[in-house]
Every structure is written in structure tokens, then in C-alpha cells.
Design a protein around this motif. Structure first.
Motif, PDB file in Angstrom:
ATOM      1  N   PRO A 198      -6.412  -4.924  -4.813  1.00  0.00           N
ATOM      2  CA  PRO A 198      -6.603  -6.281  -3.606  1.00  0.00           C
ATOM      3  C   PRO A 198      -5.272  -7.028  -3.776  1.00  0.00           C
ATOM      4  O   PRO A 198      -4.517  -6.968  -2.620  1.00  0.00           O
ATOM      5  N   LEU A 199      -4.748  -7.117  -5.315  1.00  0.00           N
ATOM      6  CA  LEU A 199      -3.821  -7.632  -5.525  1.00  0.00           C
ATOM      7  C   LEU A 199      -2.282  -7.281  -4.904  1.00  0.00           C
ATOM      8  O   LEU A 199      -1.363  -7.471  -4.225  1.00  0.00           O
ATOM      9  N   ALA A 200      -2.769  -5.848  -5.761  1.00  0.00           N
ATOM     10  CA  ALA A 200      -1.626  -5.495  -4.933  1.00  0.00           C
ATOM     11  C   ALA A 200      -1.252  -4.119  -3.951  1.00  0.00           C
ATOM     12  O   ALA A 200      -0.100  -4.546  -3.448  1.00  0.00           O
ATOM     13  N   LEU A 201      -2.368  -4.365  -2.960  1.00  0.00           N
ATOM     14  CA  LEU A 201      -2.079  -4.184  -1.779  1.00  0.00           C
ATOM     15  C   LEU A 201      -1.266  -5.384  -0.816  1.00  0.00           C
ATOM     16  O   LEU A 201      -0.768  -5.306   0.297  1.00  0.00           O
ATOM     17  N   GLY A 202      -2.062  -6.375  -0.781  1.00  0.00           N
ATOM     18  CA  GLY A 202      -1.725  -7.612  -0.611  1.00  0.00           C
ATOM     19  C   GLY A 202      -0.166  -7.388  -0.778  1.00  0.00           C
ATOM     20  O   GLY A 202       0.595  -8.328   0.026  1.00  0.00           O
ATOM     21  N   LEU A 203       0.717  -7.917  -1.892  1.00  0.00           N
ATOM     22  CA  LEU A 203       1.645  -7.807  -2.701  1.00  0.00           C
ATOM     23  C   LEU A 203       2.572  -7.105  -1.726  1.00  0.00           C
ATOM     24  O   LEU A 203       3.589  -7.223  -0.812  1.00  0.00           O
ATOM     25  N   CYS A 204       1.811  -5.653  -1.258  1.00  0.00           N
ATOM     26  CA  CYS A 204       2.838  -4.197  -0.318  1.00  0.00           C
ATOM     27  C   CYS A 204       3.038  -5.595   0.553  1.00  0.00           C
ATOM     28  O   CYS A 204       4.229  -4.655   0.972  1.00  0.00           O
ATOM     29  N   ILE A 205       2.171  -5.742   0.805  1.00  0.00           N
ATOM     30  CA  ILE A 205       2.270  -6.106   2.694  1.00  0.00           C
ATOM     31  C   ILE A 205       3.094  -6.920   2.654  1.00  0.00           C
ATOM     32  O   ILE A 205       3.707  -6.415   4.272  1.00  0.00           O
ATOM     33  N   GLY A 206       3.102  -8.204   2.381  1.00  0.00           N
ATOM     34  CA  GLY A 206       3.832  -8.922   2.121  1.00  0.00           C
ATOM     35  C   GLY A 206       5.348  -8.478   2.311  1.00  0.00           C
ATOM     36  O   GLY A 206       6.339  -9.289   2.909  1.00  0.00           O
ATOM     37  N   LEU A 207       5.077  -7.992   1.488  1.00  0.00           N
ATOM     38  CA  LEU A 207       7.197  -7.252   0.983  1.00  0.00           C
ATOM     39  C   LEU A 207       8.031  -6.760   2.040  1.00  0.00           C
ATOM     40  O   LEU A 207       8.635  -7.426   2.652  1.00  0.00           O
ATOM     41  N   VAL A 208       6.736  -5.946   2.537  1.00  0.00           N
ATOM     42  CA  VAL A 208       7.060  -5.266   3.951  1.00  0.00           C
ATOM     43  C   VAL A 208       7.409  -6.083   4.913  1.00  0.00           C
ATOM     44  O   VAL A 208       8.508  -6.240   5.887  1.00  0.00           O
TER      45      VAL A 208
END
Length: 354
Positions: A8-18
């Protein structure tokens, strides 16, 4: 457990970068675009134009300005010829676009004559710093007109008294001096000369009253509030005695009138009336009724005098029954009988008797 928590942490980080990338691209796109704004040509005022002034070509100019809802297409002017000769209905500041709502109807004459409503007259009165509310009155304000004058109540010789009366109420100011724009010019490098007159809009019936008051007394203007349009039902008047009473609580005592001089009549001497003549009627002849008798009317100077002044003969009981006038005759004055001394001594008397 550790692997499941990292996902989940990796997914949240990806969404924030986008999201950050999309935001940066939008900012760069906005900065890179050149905004293009359309402009329009309108007629604007080159100088300050007062109300009810005739517009001349020297007062206006054709300028470019951004298109704005504040300058509607239906009210703007794009030609100087369309404005030449028109009359302004309100003051137009410098550089302001001239709109149709700022102008009087076509054919309206310029100057004060175009501002006078039907049934009204423009009348000017003298003002100064005191009577003109310290020059704070502007065209368009509403005032009451007060007159202060000396009047003589009663007949000749009566004392004059000063009265103050509100003769007009809720009157609109048309101009102060020659200024009609609604805002007097103040300040600046040049010293502005204070106005000496105020022009008021009054009805045709009020105009003679205002002229008479300005001739017989002193006019004072009392400025009203912006929303005060009330009128008193009866005229407001105050005498100097009432003003004194309102200030001091008691009326000013009036001096007692001087006593009138007494005229002594000259003594009149009583004149005794002259005695009236006194008449006596004397009957001579028969006293039997139906038989005429001679009568005489003897007139004396008065009742106490024996001097006869006239005699009239007549007939009593005759056909005419009146005195027949006769030339008055004077009888000899009555003489008293002689005294004994007039006949001598007693001896002489005895001799005569023998």
C-alpha cells in the motif's frame, strides 16, 4: 506481514508522483500560453465635463480600451460626430467612456434651462459663509429657506420686532455660483473664490415669496439630510420675544408706554342767556261766547321789564280766529307818580285846597 504492508505504501507513493507530475505540467502550460485580449474603440472625455454642458469636439477623443461589460455595446459611441452638440445629463470625469445614459435626450438645450422641471423656476439668492452652511452646500442638495426680517405689528408708532420664519421647505439646490456639477472645486494651486449665490428650484407660486423675502430681509439656507424629505404641516415662525424666552426661560419685559400729555382746556366763562321777550294778551269788549272781542298782544323786553317793544291788535272769536297784524307801536315808558316833595310844603297844599 512485512511484504503486505509495503505494497500500500508503494501504491500511495506512485499515485502522489503522478498527481505532482500533472500539476507541474498544468503550471508550465499556463505560463507558456500567451493570453490574447480584444480591444475596442470608444469615445471618452478628454477633460472633465460638467452636467448639462454642450459637448464640443475639443472635449472628447477616440481611444482604445479593453472590451468590458462595464462599457455595453448598446451604450457606447464610436464616432465623435455622434456626440457633437449633445448635452450631458451628469458630470463625466476625464478619460471615462461617454455612454448614452450620461446624456440628456436629443434636443435638450444646454445650461440651466435644460435642468428646470415643468412648473418650476430657478431663483438665485445671496449667500455667504454663514447663510450658506459654510459653503458645504452642493448642487443637488436639499435645503429649507429661512428669512430673518423686522416687522411692525399694530398701528403706527408700535414697536418693531425681529422674526425668523421658514418660508420654503425641501427645496433642491440647482447651482452654487456657476457650479452645477454637484461637487464644488476645492483645493489646487489656484485659490477658488467662494460663491456668493445659490440657485434654487422653486414652484411658480413660491418664486414671488422668495423674491420678497430676499428684498425685505436676510435669507439663510438650512441643509437637510440626504433622506429627509419631510415637511411641516404649518409654517414655522419665531419672534425675538419667543427666542429670548426659549433661551432665558422668560419673556423679555416690554417697556411701559409713556403717559400721554394732558391737555388743559382753557377756562370757559359762562355766558348768561339773553332774556326772551314776554307777551301779554289783553281782551277788550264782551266776554260772551260767540261774540267777537278786541284783543291786544303787548310784548315786553322780558318778564321783568316794563319796556314795550311791540303791540298787535286782533279779534278773538272772529271768522279767521287769528290776530290781524298791525304795525307795532311803542307805548310811552311807564312813569311813577310824583312824590309829595314835588308839590311843595304842606302850607302850599292847604292854600291850594282852599
Amino acid at each position: 506481514m512485512k511484504g503486505k504492508a509495503i505494497i500500500p505504501l508503494a501504491l500511495g507513493l506512485c499515485i502522489g508522483l503522478v498527481a505532482v507530475k500533472f500539476g507541474v505540467d498544468a503550471i508550465r502550460k499556463a505560463r507558456g500560453e500567451v493570453q490574447v485580449q480584444t480591444t475596442i474603440e470608444v469615445v471618452a472625455a478628454k477633460v472633465d465635463i460638467g452636467a448639462y454642458q454642450i459637448i464640443t469636439p475639443e472635449m472628447v477623443d477616440l481611444i482604445e480600451t479593453p472590451d468590458s461589460p462595464l462599457v455595453p455595446a448598446a451604450e457606447r459611441f464610436t464616432s465623435l460626430e455622434d456626440l457633437t452638440g449633445r448635452v450631458t445629463a451628469k458630470a463625466i470625469p476625464q478619460f471615462s467612456p461617454v455612454l448614452a445614459t450620461m446624456l440628456a435626450p436629443p434636443g435638450t438645450p444646454g445650461g440651466m434651462v435644460g435642468r428646470i422641471p415643468d412648473g418650476y423656476r430657478a431663483v438665485s439668492v445671496k449667500i455667504d459663509e454663514v447663510t450658506g452652511v459654510a459653503y458645504q452646500i452642493n448642487p443637488g442638495d436639499w435645503v429649507d429657506v429661512i428669512v430673518v426680517m423686522d416687522v411692525q405689528q399694530g398701528g403706527r408708532g408700535s414697536k418693531k420686532q425681529t422674526i425668523a420664519e421658514v418660508i420654503l421647505q425641501n427645496v433642491q439646490v440647482a447651482a452654487i455660483g456657476q457650479e452645477t456639477t454637484g461637487q464644488q472645486q476645492t483645493g489646487g494651486a489656484a485659490k477658488v473664490k467662494p460663491a456668493r449665490s445659490a440657485t434654487l428650484f422653486v414652484t411658480d407660486r413660491e418664486a414671488p415669496k422668495l423674491h420678497l423675502a430676499a428684498t425685505r430681509g436676510k435669507i439663510t439656507l438650512a441643509m437637510r439630510g440626504d433622506e429627509d424629505r419631510s415637511k411641516s404641516a404649518s409654517p414655522i415662525m419665531m419672534t425675538d420675544a419667543q427666542a429670548f424666552e426659549s433661551i432665558h426661560g422668560e419673556p423679555e419685559p416690554e417697556p411701559a408706554p409713556a403717559p400721554a400729555p394732558v391737555k388743559h382746556a382753557a377756562p370757559q366763562t359762562e355766558v348768561e342767556p339773553e332774556p326772551e321777550p314776554h307777551s301779554v294778551v289783553v281782551h277788550r269788549g264782551s266776554t260772551v261766547s260767540n261774540v267777537a272781542s278786541a284783543i291786544e298782544r303787548i310784548t315786553f323786553e322780558n318778564a321783568d321789564s316794563s319796556n314795550v317793544i311791540g303791540v298787535r291788535d286782533g279779534v278773538a272769536g272772529g271768522a279767521d280766529g287769528i290776530f290781524k297784524a298791525k304795525q307795532p307801536k311803542r307805548l310811552p315808558r311807564f312813569e311813577p307818580p310824583p312824590r309829595d316833595d314835588d308839590y311843595g310844603t304842606d302850607a302850599d297844599s292847604d292854600m291850594d285846597m282852599e
